[in-house]
Design a protein around this motif. Sequence first.
Motif, mmCIF file in Angstrom:
data_model
loop_
_atom_site.group_PDB
_atom_site.id
_atom_site.type_symbol
_atom_site.label_atom_id
_atom_site.label_comp_id
_atom_site.label_asym_id
_atom_site.label_seq_id
_atom_site.Cartn_x
_atom_site.Cartn_y
_atom_site.Cartn_z
ATOM 1 N N GLU A 279 0.830 -1.212 0.000
ATOM 2 C CA GLU A 279 0.000 0.000 0.000
ATOM 3 C C GLU A 279 0.868 1.268 0.000
ATOM 4 O O GLU A 279 0.497 2.296 -0.563
ATOM 5 C CB GLU A 279 -0.994 -0.002 1.176
ATOM 6 N N THR B 280 3.778 16.406 0.354
ATOM 7 C CA THR B 280 2.324 16.478 0.185
ATOM 8 C C THR B 280 1.659 15.950 1.459
ATOM 9 O O THR B 280 1.594 14.735 1.663
ATOM 10 C CB THR B 280 1.883 15.636 -1.037
ATOM 11 N N ALA C 160 2.044 1.753 -3.536
ATOM 12 C CA ALA C 160 0.959 2.295 -4.366
ATOM 13 C C ALA C 160 0.837 3.810 -4.177
ATOM 14 O O ALA C 160 0.717 4.561 -5.151
ATOM 15 C CB ALA C 160 -0.359 1.599 -4.013
ATOM 16 N N THR C 161 0.885 4.262 -2.928
ATOM 17 C CA THR C 161 0.779 5.702 -2.671
ATOM 18 C C THR C 161 1.968 6.443 -3.273
ATOM 19 O O THR C 161 1.830 7.517 -3.848
ATOM 20 C CB THR C 161 0.719 5.982 -1.153
ATOM 21 N N ARG C 162 3.123 5.833 -3.117
ATOM 22 C CA ARG C 162 4.326 6.470 -3.651
ATOM 23 C C ARG C 162 4.255 6.591 -5.171
ATOM 24 O O ARG C 162 4.674 7.593 -5.741
ATOM 25 C CB ARG C 162 5.551 5.657 -3.241
ATOM 26 N N GLN C 163 3.725 5.568 -5.791
ATOM 27 C CA GLN C 163 3.581 5.620 -7.247
ATOM 28 C C GLN C 163 2.650 6.768 -7.644
ATOM 29 O O GLN C 163 2.942 7.500 -8.591
ATOM 30 C CB GLN C 163 3.028 4.287 -7.740
ATOM 31 N N ARG C 164 1.564 6.951 -6.887
ATOM 32 C CA ARG C 164 0.663 8.074 -7.162
ATOM 33 C C ARG C 164 1.392 9.404 -6.996
ATOM 34 O O ARG C 164 1.178 10.349 -7.750
ATOM 35 C CB ARG C 164 -0.537 8.033 -6.201
ATOM 36 N N ALA C 165 2.277 9.465 -5.949
ATOM 37 C CA ALA C 165 3.016 10.707 -5.682
ATOM 38 C C ALA C 165 4.014 10.996 -6.801
ATOM 39 O O ALA C 165 4.299 12.159 -7.100
ATOM 40 C CB ALA C 165 3.749 10.612 -4.354
ATOM 41 N N GLY C 166 4.529 9.940 -7.412
ATOM 42 C CA GLY C 166 5.519 10.120 -8.464
ATOM 43 C C GLY C 166 6.925 9.879 -7.945
ATOM 44 O O GLY C 166 7.671 9.106 -8.513
ATOM 45 N N GLU D 242 -1.303 9.705 4.790
ATOM 46 C CA GLU D 242 -1.800 8.391 4.352
ATOM 47 C C GLU D 242 -0.785 7.278 4.639
ATOM 48 O O GLU D 242 -1.125 6.250 5.233
ATOM 49 C CB GLU D 242 -2.093 8.475 2.842
ATOM 50 N N LEU E 188 -0.670 12.885 1.436
ATOM 51 C CA LEU E 188 -0.030 11.599 1.138
ATOM 52 C C LEU E 188 0.881 11.155 2.277
ATOM 53 O O LEU E 188 0.937 9.971 2.617
ATOM 54 C CB LEU E 188 0.761 11.697 -0.180
#
Lengths: 345, 345
Positions: A35, A52, A38-44, A58, A55
């Motif tokens: 998980e 952020t 996944a969040t890190r991928q969203r962050a870039g 989260e 995030l």
Amino acid sequence: MNQLANDRFLRALRREAVDRTPVWIMRQAGRYLPEYRATRQRAGDFLTLCKTPDLACEVTLQPLDRFPLDAAILFSDILTIPDAMGLGLTLDEGVGPRFTRPIHEVTQIAQLGVPDPERDLRYVMDAVRLIKRELHGRVPLIGFAGSPWTLATYMIEGGGGDRDFKRAKQWVYAQPVELHRLLGIVTSAVIEYLRAQRAAGVDALMIFDTWGGALAAGAYREFSLDYMARIIEALGDAVPTILFTKGGGAWLEHIAATGCSAVGCDWTVDLGEARRRIGDRCAVQGNLDPAVLRAPIPAIEREVAATLAAYGKGPGHVFNLGHGITPDIDPTHVAALVAAVQRGI
Amino acid sequence: MNQLANDRFLRALRREAVDRTPVWIMRQAGRYLPEYRATRQRAGDFLTLCKTPDLACEVTLQPLDRFPLDAAILFSDILTIPDAMGLGLTLDEGVGPRFTRPIHEVTQIAQLGVPDPERDLRYVMDAVRLIKRELHGRVPLIGFAGSPWTLATYMIEGGGGDRDFKRAKQWVYAQPVELHRLLGIVTSAVIEYLRAQRAAGVDALMIFDTWGGALAAGAYREFSLDYMARIIEALGDAVPTILFTKGGGAWLEHIAATGCSAVGCDWTVDLGEARRRIGDRCAVQGNLDPAVLRAPIPAIEREVAATLAAYGKGPGHVFNLGHGITPDIDPTHVAALVAAVQRGI
């Protein structure tokens, strides 16, 4: 107000009686969790994730939803301070942290200012406030900073991971006066930063002295420990503090003498010996070798029991690893570790 | 017979009175010396240099012709033993040591034999005999071996320098019985090797436990220290022994309890504290940070004086660095270090 449903961690830091040894894990919000990835991928990228608040909040909460941990730790990085000082931080996977404008000349020191946390590191303070709100008092929140020596090491080396710290040690032995000037500024920045985290709501503060263990005994006291002691003194009794020098096993008495609430120990330390050496002055945090988490679950359970037994009965122990958890660990092994601590000896 | 013109080093190991603190330098025959680089170029590569007694003798003596050192140390490598066991050692500059046939399966252990030093490591024994002859009793000659744990680490990891020792620690926690079997064989090999060096003429023996400091406290005792204690016991009183665990600052009392003549200390240890912790049991060797040698000469002199002062008055100190000298050091700085030790506090 700050009503906590679970204050086991804070009680242990004060060496008060607890029903069982509290546990949290260094880098518990990290790449070993799908998980998180996944969040890190969203962050870039990692730095955007740090910067952020939504995030950062989260990922801070993710390990608490999986494991019954007794503390949360702010998701951030120790290099936010030099970044806010204008050194230009980049954190690329595989390469490690780098500064685009490292401190290579003494003249650069005069240009360094102490960041205003609520202005220059606002994203950290916003993350603290958001996490505190989202935690709803489930467990305490730990804030943190790097030690002045550790931050100065990165600022001088600029990244690239020289294990010998050639540049930083050149300052220690060839220009100590200038190094003290740099450390003085960084120490002021750390004090302001930690005070602001406290004001924003954290319940405890930890100082990570990742590279103190690279120093000779005398140099450690002069260039790392003395500055950490100043920070502890400046923070006063308002908030419990944990001081962790990786590789500092020979210096535990000196670390305890700073007045910190707890001494963080890496796995080279026998916790029973640490306790005898430190005496009643402060609590002890640690110290399972993170490598144990790669072993089969019965071995993890055995080593957790051995760590609890090494500390022995009585208050003042916060269970943790001796260093951060690595990305290759199976989360089910972490669950086994936490359950084993909860069961006790 | 073994008449020595200078036995200061051996007297200090026995904690007998000396006119001044003896000094030698780990890796004193090494790349920081232009004459070493010339001999190595003639040899072609490092392993040929090790395996050619004439050349090994030549580089062993080089630092003694430059500096008034109180001991010579056999030029060799700790990995000669696993090489003689058939693992296929390569030592390429920049890459570090690698084995072509590392131990990745438990079944490989049964195929390992204990090398016969005079047959399988004859080149080392021939080098010892030649060096002793060429020294003409100027100073004592130190022989050495790697610790069983350190050798096993290389044999299991196979090279490549994983700082976390993932494979070796997997053996520690997931297959300890098999690791003990491997360590037992390696320990027998080290005992035979050191006995043969003694028979060939060395005056003292040192065990390098380069990677013991990576282990957790309990694992260190079980997988490294206990095997070194067996070696010390097997060697008996016939020859003084120095035991050096890099990163072992938290364990000095335990190391001293093996019965070794001296405990080697890295620079994280305060020598005064080491002496108090160890008591009268054995001598202490160390421990200047090699990084000091990059500083200007006045700083080197100051740090040498501080190291001597930390140990204090009385017998039992052998001056050395806290780890090997690095290739980038100016030999005139080494001369300044040796002169400063000779002048004393």
